[in-house]
Design a protein around this motif. Sequence first.
Motif, short mmCIF file in Angstrom:
data_model
loop_
_atom_site.label_atom_id
_atom_site.label_comp_id
_atom_site.label_asym_id
_atom_site.label_seq_id
_atom_site.Cartn_x
_atom_site.Cartn_y
_atom_site.Cartn_z
N ARG A 206 4.81 0.80 -26.28
CA ARG A 206 4.24 0.01 -27.37
C ARG A 206 4.65 -1.45 -27.18
NH1 ARG A 206 2.89 4.00 -31.31
NH2 ARG A 206 4.12 5.90 -31.05
N VAL A 207 3.74 -2.36 -27.47
CA VAL A 207 3.96 -3.78 -27.18
C VAL A 207 4.07 -4.60 -28.46
CG1 VAL A 207 2.88 -5.85 -26.19
CG2 VAL A 207 2.85 -3.71 -24.92
N THR B 177 -15.87 -3.94 -23.06
CA THR B 177 -15.71 -2.87 -22.07
C THR B 177 -14.29 -2.88 -21.52
OG1 THR B 177 -18.02 -3.12 -21.42
CG2 THR B 177 -16.58 -1.91 -19.91
N THR B 178 -13.68 -1.70 -21.43
CA THR B 178 -12.34 -1.59 -20.88
C THR B 178 -12.39 -1.73 -19.36
OG1 THR B 178 -11.63 -0.12 -22.66
CG2 THR B 178 -10.30 -0.12 -20.65
N ILE B 179 -11.60 -2.66 -18.83
CA ILE B 179 -11.51 -2.87 -17.38
C ILE B 179 -10.30 -2.15 -16.81
CG2 ILE B 179 -11.22 -4.61 -15.57
CD1 ILE B 179 -12.67 -6.57 -17.47
N HIS B 180 -9.18 -2.24 -17.52
CA HIS B 180 -7.97 -1.51 -17.10
C HIS B 180 -7.11 -1.27 -18.33
CE1 HIS B 180 -5.04 0.00 -14.20
NE2 HIS B 180 -4.11 -0.58 -14.93
N GLN B 181 -6.37 -0.16 -18.27
CA GLN B 181 -5.53 0.18 -19.41
C GLN B 181 -4.19 0.71 -18.94
OE1 GLN B 181 -7.57 1.54 -23.06
NE2 GLN B 181 -6.43 3.42 -22.73
N TRP B 182 -3.12 0.20 -19.56
CA TRP B 182 -1.78 0.71 -19.33
C TRP B 182 -1.41 1.63 -20.49
CZ3 TRP B 182 -3.60 -4.07 -18.26
CH2 TRP B 182 -3.34 -4.63 -17.00
N GLU C 51 -1.25 4.84 -26.60
CA GLU C 51 -2.32 5.20 -25.67
C GLU C 51 -2.92 3.97 -24.99
OE1 GLU C 51 -3.07 8.26 -24.76
OE2 GLU C 51 -1.48 8.97 -26.10
N LYS C 52 -2.83 2.81 -25.62
CA LYS C 52 -3.35 1.59 -25.00
C LYS C 52 -2.53 0.37 -25.42
CE LYS C 52 -7.26 1.81 -28.24
NZ LYS C 52 -8.74 1.74 -28.35
N PRO C 53 -1.27 0.36 -24.98
CA PRO C 53 -0.39 -0.76 -25.35
C PRO C 53 -0.85 -2.09 -24.76
CG PRO C 53 0.63 0.63 -23.68
CD PRO C 53 -0.57 1.37 -24.16
#
Length: 538
Positions: free
Chosen positions: A380-381, A371-376, A360-362
């Motif tokens: 999985r990383v 604070t989340t600024i951007h999410q891919w 969900e947030k790799p």
Amino acid sequence: MPMRLEHVVQENGNSNGHPPILKNGTANGASSSDTVCNADYFGSSKLEATRLIIQALHEMGYPTAAAALEAESMCSIESQDVAAFRTSVLNGRWAESERLLTELELKAGTDVVTLKFLIRQQKFLELLEQRDLVSALGVLRGELSVLDYDTRQLHCLSSLMMCASAEDLRAQAGWSGVEGDSRNELLRELQKYISPAVMIPEHRLATLLEQARDYQVLKCTYHNFDGPVSLYTDHVCDRNQFPSITSHVLSDHTGEVWFVAFSNDGTKLASASKDLSVIIWDVATFKSIRVFHGHTDAVTSLAWSPDDTTLITCGLDHTVKLWDVQECVCLLTVPFGQPVTSCAWMPSGDEFLTGCLDIEKPITLWSIHGTTIHQWTDFRVYDLALTPDSKKIVAVCQDDKIRIYNCSDYKLTAEIQLQAKMTSVSISKDSKYALVNISAKEVHLWDIDKIQLVRKCVGQQQSEFIIRSCFGGMADNFIVSGSEDASIYVWKKEDASLIEVLSGHTKGVNSVAWNPKNKYMFASASDDNTIRIWTNSA
């Protein structure tokens, strides 16, 4: 036991800058026959060598010596036709320039229309600069359009008719103007299409000397020297230029050491361990000066902030922590649903990236306040890195893909499918190359601009554990990697030749890091619970 892949998965001569023409004629001057004459100067043409020396003497400001050599050798560097062509371009006599150009020997495959377009484009721009819009329009319609060449550029030129002033024109066109260097730039561009035997390229001898120096540096196995390379002797660096000696063994950790990184100023070293701790070491003494406790499982990686005041740590405990290095206190804890594998700071120091096995947030871009600024999403990383120019994010992923994202708009710019598991990625200082460790016992060197595999380094042992590599030395000349066989492998970046296998650790080497301020120092971290410091002197 060391960190496994599944472990984390599951959790010059005159005023215009050109030498004057000192002698006329073509038989002893600049004709295409020069290239087949006088191959008698140690395998090279004596005539070519002489002409290059004459050109260099003019460029170095020795016109009298150049004239003397020209007179004695009976060689001239340019014919009358070339001299006339040069003069016509620099004086803006465009019709004459076109006529003379057609009389010169051009390189094979050159389209004369291309050269005419370049000349007429200059003419058009100069008329616009003079604000002679009527004449400029006449050139656009009657001389440029009729060539039926480069429609896109023609449209760009047409739009310049709307420029409000000469200053606006130069800015919009990216052009220096008549009073600038535009005519010399045009001449240099035209010269690319003219036979070099007729019109010797600028600074040709200097270019050859530079190529000779570069070649010697590339062939120097242990090149780690930032001083000038002399022309008097062949350049060879001694092996003692390379840090192959253990100067310190750091043994404060009580568990396997999985990651090491020097601070940006090179004065400190941070290490992350399976013993749940992070230790900061003073590089001057290699004594422990800070110990961070707070993770409840092994610490997988860490990253220094740009100003070295803050540290990010990632753990198998599904958290990322931010630490004040001086005060040794945790400033922020960010929870995740899966192990966090990697992290990197943005250049402002106000934002950072994390890589995670959480689908969900790799990859997530965070503020330092959490604070989340951007999410891919949706992969999985295993590891990620930010290019030093801050333009790209490079991630190696569980699905055997390398993903490259643009930092400006967060968009995917490249996706590379490999046929083996990857464990780590690091980026060269010039932001052009990525090192990727492969579980198939290889380290791959990728050109991330061209998206091209450049080299494969082989020899190190890697199959089931996470092994990391890095660039090192002067101009990133070396590739260094850990290995499961307790050795450190070193290759020359230029040709991927294996030049060193360093021993000292007693168990697998997980991570290596080069000191960014000391080309003679790097660190290695091992499952034997130690860190070794490698220098070129004990």
